[in-house]
Each structure stands twice: as structure tokens, then as C-alpha cells.
Design an enzyme around this catalytic site. Structure first.
Site, PDB file in Angstrom:
ATOM      1  N   LYS A   8       0.816  -1.215   0.000  1.00  0.00           N
ATOM      2  CA  LYS A   8       0.000   0.000   0.000  1.00  0.00           C
ATOM      3  C   LYS A   8       0.850   1.266   0.000  1.00  0.00           C
ATOM      4  O   LYS A   8       0.372   2.330  -0.369  1.00  0.00           O
ATOM      5  CB  LYS A   8      -0.957  -0.008   1.187  1.00  0.00           C
ATOM      6  CG  LYS A   8      -2.000  -1.106   1.043  1.00  0.00           C
ATOM      7  CD  LYS A   8      -3.120  -0.984   2.040  1.00  0.00           C
ATOM      8  CE  LYS A   8      -4.215  -1.984   1.746  1.00  0.00           C
ATOM      9  NZ  LYS A   8      -3.810  -3.387   2.020  1.00  0.00           N
ATOM     10  N   ASP A   9       2.121   1.137   0.385  1.00  0.00           N
ATOM     11  CA  ASP A   9       3.000   2.308   0.337  1.00  0.00           C
ATOM     12  C   ASP A   9       3.130   2.861  -1.085  1.00  0.00           C
ATOM     13  O   ASP A   9       3.282   4.068  -1.261  1.00  0.00           O
ATOM     14  CB  ASP A   9       4.396   1.946   0.860  1.00  0.00           C
ATOM     15  CG  ASP A   9       4.400   1.708   2.364  1.00  0.00           C
ATOM     16  OD1 ASP A   9       3.657   2.400   3.082  1.00  0.00           O
ATOM     17  OD2 ASP A   9       5.156   0.830   2.818  1.00  0.00           O
TER      18      ASP A   9
END
Ligand SMILES: *Cc1c(COP(=O)(O)O)cnc(C)c1O
Length: 453
Positions: A111-112
Site C-alpha cells: 500500500k505504500d
């Protein structure tokens, strides 16, 4: 390039506008009005580094940003992944089996990629408009941590993340509460994740309050998240030997359908791959969908892969848009039916679009052990789901969505090993700063009013 809503009741917006709005006012999700054809670009993208590739790809969509501005945003986004050559490494485990490691960002989960990009886009908007932004979200773990790290220390920005006290993992809580940043407000509410989401909705429903504080929602549906996720599929595909590329099947641990949808969208733009496999845990709504053509949500069961404990795949609406021939009237009707009944049966669902698999907790543990024994490689419980029923006739690229050190108990139970990561060890030395509040919209609004920028 303009962006349209899947429900067709919103005027087409520019990239910057669509990113700022997030969810379309008609309740739909944004998609490109017309997908670009990547075919003429692929040869010249060969050999580009990750940041250059990201710039070239996003240039096709972010046509209202100055190239120099976009380049700067992209450089700062991927500069947070260290070291640069390990932004998204492709590791070969076996003859035709690769792992794409997407856990080298700040919170050690894929998700980064999307939320660092979104954070830098928000920052640019604040600079342009001179206005502050207050971001609000509810999380059961990974998204909150990644969103916080996307906005950490950014000027004129505050982030408020609600999570259920005692119901996120200790390491996830540390990722949200040990940042030391003054603009991060981790709010542990008394209640469940559903309570947190309900309160969030109530806060946004007070439109005067939301407008007064420039509130913006973090969620899995922002257009920039989808586009940010496309890039690592492209990068991986370009690094697979040319002769194998058309036989590539990306195998994707799936919950909200955001990650695998990004890959599938690239295929619609002309990336020649064999296909995509949706790997679920015991919460198998999508596995059932691709086997029976019926979308039917059921109760959510906790699993060893908690970020995939989902029974309503929020990005599914984007796939639906294409499955229903880009007809927003039909999308609207089908979404209304799903909301009312929890069920939708497709007349024709092109099954070739996705293959799928489902892994129980017992299977996840067994797979972690097998992969470790066979390759001396440790996968986290989410990634483990993707190793179920790999097709030996394909070149499989498994997306590794989290670092195993985030799930030490599950790994220890399976392998006897306890993986560690310096980022997580450093967090353990820092104080937890969190605010305990009741699951009550008035209390949350009072807190926001006091701390908003
Ligand atoms: C969020 C998440 C997933 C699921 O991704 P979707 O885009 O929701 O399908 C899988 N693995 C990990 C580690 C995650 O954090």
C-alpha cells in the site's frame, strides 16, 4: 486526459480534480474516459529505472500537471523506498516462478506504493491552493499505517486515523502511533472496525463540518492509487525475459480488488500477458465470483491474512464498469441491487479474465512452511495465499504484498523462524502516542476541530 465516474452522473474531470475529489459525487469511482494504448510505448520503456518508468506511465494520465512538477512528485515518492534498486525487486525462485517484492516501502506493505504517491499529490495541491488539508480515515491496519506514512510531517496537512482499540496487531498499532510526527493523530476508539467506519461516515455526513475543515477521506478508491499500482506490474513485466512475457500470469493476494484490478487495467491498455489470478483467503467472495459468475457477500471471518478479511470488494465497481460494456446506467443499477440484496449474478462473465484460488488458515501455514523448505524464502500470510495451486504451464509472478516481519507469530508457527526488520525494531523503542475516544461522532468532531490545520 479526462476521468469519468463509473455511474455517469458526474462531469468528466482532470487528473488533479479527480484525485482531489476521491469518490465521485454520484457515488461512483473515477476511471480514464478512454484508456491509452501502451503498445507503442513498451519497447522504449524497456530498461528504464523505476522512477523514469513511473514518470512516463503517469504522464499519459496526469496531463494537467507540468512535466517538471510530475517528475518532482514521482522522484520524491519513490525516493522514500530505500535503496532505490530495491523499489520493487523481482526475485526468481524457480524456473518459471518469480516473486515481486512490494514490501520495501515505509510500512513494509504494497500500500505504500499508492499512498506515498497520493501523499505527494496532496502536498502539491496544498502548495498550489494555499489551503490546508485534513485527511480522515478508518482502518483495520495496513491502510491506516500506509496513509499516515504518506502524509507524515507534510506542511499544512493533518491526518486523523480511527482504529478499533485492541483489534489491530501490535506492530500495526506501532506503525500508526510511534511516528513522532505532530500532524499524525491516531485515534483508538472503543468499538469494532465497523464502529470506526460508522463514525467516519457520520462525520462526513455533516457537510458543513467537512467543508469547514477541508476534510478529505483516505480510502482504497482514489484513482491515483490504482494508477500508482499499475507501475510495478509494468516494471516486473519488463524484467521477465522477453520470450516468457506473453505467458506471464500475475498472482495477486486479494481483498478489496484494488491491487489486481490495476494489473488487469494494464492488460486492457495492451500489455500482452497471459492473465491474472485472484488469490483469496477464506473470505472468498471473489474466488466464488470467478467460479460461479455470482457475486454474493457473506459474513467476514478473521484469518491469518487480516488485510484480506473483506467481503465487499470496493474496487469491484471499476471491473463491473468494463464487464458491463462501460455502461454507467447498468453499473448504477447493479450496484443498487448489490446494496439491496448482497447478490448479483452475471449473464456472461468472461471467465478468462481471471483465474482464482482460496486458502484456509491451515493452508496458509502449510504453504509458508513449504515455500521456506523448498526455496529458503519466507512469505507473509497474505503472500502465502498466492502460492496455492500455481499453474506450472505459466510463468507465475507472485506479488508479495507484505514483509514477513509484520506477522512474526504466523511465521514462527509455520517455520520456527522469527523474521525481523530494522524499521519495526526501531518502532519498538519509541513511545506510543494515541488518543482513546468513544465511538461517537460528536467526540471525534470535537477532537478534529481542536487539531485540524
Ligand atoms: C491491502 C492488502 C491486500 C489486499 O489488497 P487489495 O488491493 O485490497 O485487494 C493484500 N495483502 C496485504 C498485505 C495488504 O495490506
Amino acid at each position: 486526459m479526462k476521468f469519468v465516474s463509473t455511474r455517469g452522473q458526474t462531469e468528466a474531470l482532470s487528473f488533479t480534480e479527480a484525485v482531489a475529489v476521491g469518490l465521485a459525487p454520484d457515488g461512483g469511482l473515477f476511471l480514464p474516459q478512454k484508456l491509452p494504448d501502451l503498445t507503442p510505448h513498451l519497447a522504449k520503456w524497456e530498461g528504464l529505472g523505476y522512477t523514469d518508468l513511473a514518470f512516463e506511465f503517469l504522464s499519459l494520465f496526469a496531463t494537467d500537471l507540468e512535466p517538471a512538477v510530475l517528475r518532482d512528485i514521482v522522484q520524491r515518492t519513490y525516493g522514500t523506498f530505500a535503496p532505490a534498486e530495491t523499489i520493487a525487486p523481482l526475485r526468481k525462485l524457480d524456473g518459471n516462478l518469480y516473486v515481486l517484492e512490494l514490501f520495501h516501502g515505509q510500512t513494509l506493505a504494497f500500500k505504500d506504493f499508492a499512498l506515498q504517491l497520493l501523499g505527494h499529490l496532496y502536498e502539491h495541491q496544498c502548495v498550489e491552493s494555499g489551503q490546508g488539508i485534513n485527511v480522515l480515515g478508518a482502518t483495520s491496519g495496513d491502510t491506516g499505517a500506509a496513509a499516515i506514512h504518506g502524509l507524515l510531517g507534510k506542511p499544512k496537512t493533518a491526518i486523523f486515523i480511527l482504529y478499533p482499540e485492541g483489534r489491530v496487531s501490535p506492530l500495526q498499532e506501532r506503525q500508526m502511533t510511534c511516528t513522532g510526527a505532530a500532524n499524525v493523530h491516531a485515534i483508538a476508539i472503543d468499538g469494532s472496525f465497523d464502529d470506526a467506519q460508522r463514525v467516519l461516515k457520520e462525520v462526513f455526513a455533516d457537510q458543513d463540518f467537512a467543508a469547514k475543515h477541508g476534510l478529505s477521506a483516505v480510502n482504497s478508491i482514489n484513482l491515483a492509487r490504482v494508477l500508482g499500482q499499475c507501475i510495478y506490474y509494468l516494471s516486473a513485466w519488463l524484467r521477465v525475459p522477453a520470450a516468457e512475457r506473453s505467458n506471464v500470469e500475475f498472482v495477486v493476494p486479494t481483498g478489496n480488488f484494488g491491487n489486481v484490478f490495476a494489473g488487469w487495467l494494464l492488460a486492457r491498455m495492451g500489455l500482452p500477458v497471459r492473465g491474472f489470478k485472484v488469490a483469496t483467503n477464506r473470505n472468498d467472495i471473489l474466488h466464488r465470483l470467478f467460479n460461479t459468475a455470482e457475486y454474493r457477500s457473506e459474513a467476514v471471518h478473521p484469518s491469518l491474512a487480516p488485510s484480506m478479511d473483506i467481503q465487499v470488494a470496493s474496487n469491484f465497481e471499476r471491473f463491473l464498469y468494463y464487464a458491463l460494456d462501460e455502461n454507467p446506467t447498468r453499473v448504477k443499477a447493479v450496484m443498487a441491487q448489490i446494496k439491496a440484496t448482497g447478490v448479483y449474478r452475471f449473464d456472461v462473465l468472461n471467465k478468462a479474465a481471471f483465474s482464482s484460488s482460496r486458502a484456509t488458515d491451515e493452508e496458509i501455514t502449510a504453504i509458508i512452511r513449504q515455500v521456506y523448505d523448498r526455496y529458503h524464502y519466507i512469505v507473509d500470510p497474505h503472500t502465502a495465499c498466492a502460492f496455492k495451486e500455481l499453474n506450472p504451464a505459466r510463468t507465475s509472478v507472485v506479488l508479495a504484498t507484505a514483509h514477513p516481519a509484520k506477522f512474526p507469530d504466523a511465521i514462527k508457527a509455520a517455520t520456527g523462524q522469527t523474521p525481523t526488520h530494522p524499521t519495526l525494531e526501531a518502532l519498538k523503542a519509541r513511545p506510543i502516542v494515541k488518543h482513546r475516544l468513544p465511538a461517537d461522532a460528536a467526540a471525534i468532531k470535537a477532537f478534529i476541530a481542536q487539531h485540524a490545520v
